[in-house]
Design an enzyme around this catalytic site. Sequence first.
Site, PDB file in Angstrom:
ATOM      1  N   GLY A  11      63.679  43.452 -16.712  1.00  0.00           N
ATOM      2  CA  GLY A  11      62.754  43.118 -15.623  1.00  0.00           C
ATOM      3  C   GLY A  11      63.451  42.565 -14.399  1.00  0.00           C
ATOM      4  O   GLY A  11      63.154  41.462 -13.938  1.00  0.00           O
ATOM      5  N   ARG A  14      62.546  43.062  -9.431  1.00  0.00           N
ATOM      6  CA  ARG A  14      62.031  42.091  -8.450  1.00  0.00           C
ATOM      7  C   ARG A  14      62.043  40.700  -9.077  1.00  0.00           C
ATOM      8  O   ARG A  14      62.371  40.550 -10.257  1.00  0.00           O
ATOM      9  CB  ARG A  14      60.626  42.478  -7.974  1.00  0.00           C
ATOM     10  N   ASN A  89      64.173  38.586 -19.692  1.00  0.00           N
ATOM     11  CA  ASN A  89      63.430  38.047 -18.551  1.00  0.00           C
ATOM     12  C   ASN A  89      62.089  38.747 -18.312  1.00  0.00           C
ATOM     13  O   ASN A  89      61.171  38.143 -17.760  1.00  0.00           O
ATOM     14  CB  ASN A  89      64.320  38.165 -17.304  1.00  0.00           C
ATOM     15  N   SER A 141      58.977  29.268 -20.066  1.00  0.00           N
ATOM     16  CA  SER A 141      58.206  28.725 -18.944  1.00  0.00           C
ATOM     17  C   SER A 141      57.774  27.306 -19.287  1.00  0.00           C
ATOM     18  O   SER A 141      57.600  26.975 -20.473  1.00  0.00           O
ATOM     19  CB  SER A 141      56.963  29.588 -18.712  1.00  0.00           C
ATOM     20  N   TYR A 154      49.807  33.687 -22.595  1.00  0.00           N
ATOM     21  CA  TYR A 154      51.111  33.481 -21.943  1.00  0.00           C
ATOM     22  C   TYR A 154      51.818  32.261 -22.535  1.00  0.00           C
ATOM     23  O   TYR A 154      53.014  32.311 -22.864  1.00  0.00           O
ATOM     24  CB  TYR A 154      50.865  33.300 -20.439  1.00  0.00           C
TER      25      TYR A 154
HETATM   26  P1  NAP Z   1      57.662  39.460 -11.536  1.00  0.00           P
HETATM   27  O1  NAP Z   1      58.049  39.183 -10.128  1.00  0.00           O
HETATM   28  O2  NAP Z   1      56.250  39.847 -11.844  1.00  0.00           O
HETATM   29  O3  NAP Z   1      58.668  40.572 -12.119  1.00  0.00           O
HETATM   30  C1  NAP Z   1      58.523  41.012 -13.452  1.00  0.00           C
HETATM   31  C2  NAP Z   1      59.636  41.972 -13.799  1.00  0.00           C
HETATM   32  O4  NAP Z   1      59.455  42.372 -15.164  1.00  0.00           O
HETATM   33  C3  NAP Z   1      59.626  43.243 -12.967  1.00  0.00           C
HETATM   34  O5  NAP Z   1      60.949  43.678 -12.780  1.00  0.00           O
HETATM   35  C4  NAP Z   1      58.856  44.223 -13.859  1.00  0.00           C
HETATM   36  O6  NAP Z   1      59.176  45.605 -13.606  1.00  0.00           O
HETATM   37  C5  NAP Z   1      59.377  43.816 -15.222  1.00  0.00           C
HETATM   38  N1  NAP Z   1      58.520  44.199 -16.332  1.00  0.00           N
HETATM   39  C6  NAP Z   1      57.200  43.948 -16.503  1.00  0.00           C
HETATM   40  N2  NAP Z   1      56.787  44.475 -17.677  1.00  0.00           N
HETATM   41  C7  NAP Z   1      57.871  45.064 -18.267  1.00  0.00           C
HETATM   42  C8  NAP Z   1      58.104  45.780 -19.463  1.00  0.00           C
HETATM   43  N3  NAP Z   1      57.119  46.002 -20.346  1.00  0.00           N
HETATM   44  N4  NAP Z   1      59.349  46.248 -19.727  1.00  0.00           N
HETATM   45  C9  NAP Z   1      60.371  46.035 -18.860  1.00  0.00           C
HETATM   46  N5  NAP Z   1      60.201  45.370 -17.700  1.00  0.00           N
HETATM   47  C10 NAP Z   1      58.980  44.888 -17.408  1.00  0.00           C
HETATM   48  O7  NAP Z   1      57.961  38.190 -12.476  1.00  0.00           O
HETATM   49  P2  NAP Z   1      58.854  36.885 -12.205  1.00  0.00           P
HETATM   50  O8  NAP Z   1      58.005  35.866 -11.541  1.00  0.00           O
HETATM   51  O9  NAP Z   1      60.155  37.264 -11.613  1.00  0.00           O
HETATM   52  O10 NAP Z   1      59.058  36.361 -13.705  1.00  0.00           O
HETATM   53  C11 NAP Z   1      60.193  36.738 -14.474  1.00  0.00           C
HETATM   54  C12 NAP Z   1      60.141  35.981 -15.793  1.00  0.00           C
HETATM   55  O11 NAP Z   1      60.122  34.573 -15.533  1.00  0.00           O
HETATM   56  C13 NAP Z   1      58.885  36.269 -16.620  1.00  0.00           C
HETATM   57  O12 NAP Z   1      59.204  36.289 -17.984  1.00  0.00           O
HETATM   58  C14 NAP Z   1      57.994  35.087 -16.303  1.00  0.00           C
HETATM   59  O13 NAP Z   1      57.060  34.848 -17.322  1.00  0.00           O
HETATM   60  C15 NAP Z   1      59.003  33.982 -16.160  1.00  0.00           C
HETATM   61  N6  NAP Z   1      58.536  32.857 -15.373  1.00  0.00           N
HETATM   62  C16 NAP Z   1      58.159  33.005 -14.074  1.00  0.00           C
HETATM   63  C17 NAP Z   1      57.720  31.894 -13.369  1.00  0.00           C
HETATM   64  C18 NAP Z   1      57.309  31.982 -11.935  1.00  0.00           C
HETATM   65  O14 NAP Z   1      56.828  30.972 -11.405  1.00  0.00           O
HETATM   66  N7  NAP Z   1      57.468  33.095 -11.245  1.00  0.00           N
HETATM   67  C19 NAP Z   1      57.652  30.648 -13.987  1.00  0.00           C
HETATM   68  C20 NAP Z   1      58.049  30.545 -15.306  1.00  0.00           C
HETATM   69  C21 NAP Z   1      58.493  31.654 -15.998  1.00  0.00           C
HETATM   70  P3  NAP Z   1      58.316  46.475 -12.524  1.00  0.00           P
HETATM   71  O15 NAP Z   1      58.788  46.013 -11.154  1.00  0.00           O
HETATM   72  O16 NAP Z   1      58.692  47.883 -12.788  1.00  0.00           O
HETATM   73  O17 NAP Z   1      56.876  46.148 -12.778  1.00  0.00           O
END
Ligand code: NAP
Length: 246
Positions: A11, A14, A89, A141, A154
């Site tokens: 992932g 982005r 991730n 998280s 989640y």
């Molecule tokens: P994001 O911007 O929504 O990006 C998600 C990424 O995961 C994208 O590259 C997406 O690919 C990919 N993805 C989604 N489903 C997938 C699958 N089934 N197989 C392979 N790739 C997949 O998310 P983010 O905010 O960067 O979060 C990244 C991680 O950090 C996640 O695990 C999230 O739970 C965790 N996190 C985030 C936050 C926050 O505040 N943002 C806080 C705590 C934890 P596509 O672009 O092709 O859809």
Amino acid sequence: MLKGKTAIITGASRGIGKGVAELFARNGCNIAFTFASSVEKARAFEAELAAYGIKAIGYQSDAADFNAAHALVDQVLKDFGNIDILINNAGITKDTLIMRMSEEQWDDVIHVNLKSAFNMTKACLKTFLKNRAGSIINMSSVVGVNGNAGQANYAASKAGMIGFTKSVAKELGSRNIRCNALAPGFIQTEMTASLDQDVVKGWVEGIPLKRGGTTEDVANACLFLASDMSSYITGQTINIDGGMVM
Ligand code: NAP
């Protein structure tokens, strides 16, 4: 800090994964990254990463699919020859109150967020055992640490990742394979961009450092856990949340 190493980051088209891939590439690491559907973004990102003088390939691969994860790792080994670092991730949210949560919303989030970590860890294991080295980083998280109303699926997936991390660390420590988790708080990415801005303002007020985190904040911790700087650290969960959870 990672010169000549190879990392698989799920992932990374982005958000946080992309930030991690960029920082790793700047530190000399070859990057195999995955995405679900962002084909054009991934191709452009491959070129951006290659400009750092490392090898970078993006793979469209569903992290939730056990067989796909194994096929991906086989292909990465053909393309790169080795794997040193795994970053689980990829993640999604399907938020709603438990009263309204469908079986599908529960299953999707558990599969993409938690089962994916099992799939990818298992697929990389043979290589790590052969190398007698490996660093696995699981993106949990603060919601997995503290729970959150409207995010039972989640929170369960992210809490599950912490238990998984500790178990892998215990099972594989004797082979010099380390496994740690990161628990980001509120990080500004596409995942959080859709949140109600008043809710976000309230959260930021409650954060001791008085700001949301950046993808760089998370990437820096990843770099530390991936590198030999953390060679005596395993089984830990590090909160990256500006002090939100203590
Ligand atoms: P994001 O911007 O929504 O990006 C998600 C990424 O995961 C994208 O590259 C997406 O690919 C990919 N993805 C989604 N489903 C997938 C699958 N089934 N197989 C392979 N790739 C997949 O998310 P983010 O905010 O960067 O979060 C990244 C991680 O950090 C996640 O695990 C999230 O739970 C965790 N996190 C985030 C936050 C926050 O505040 N943002 C806080 C705590 C934890 P596509 O672009 O092709 O859809």
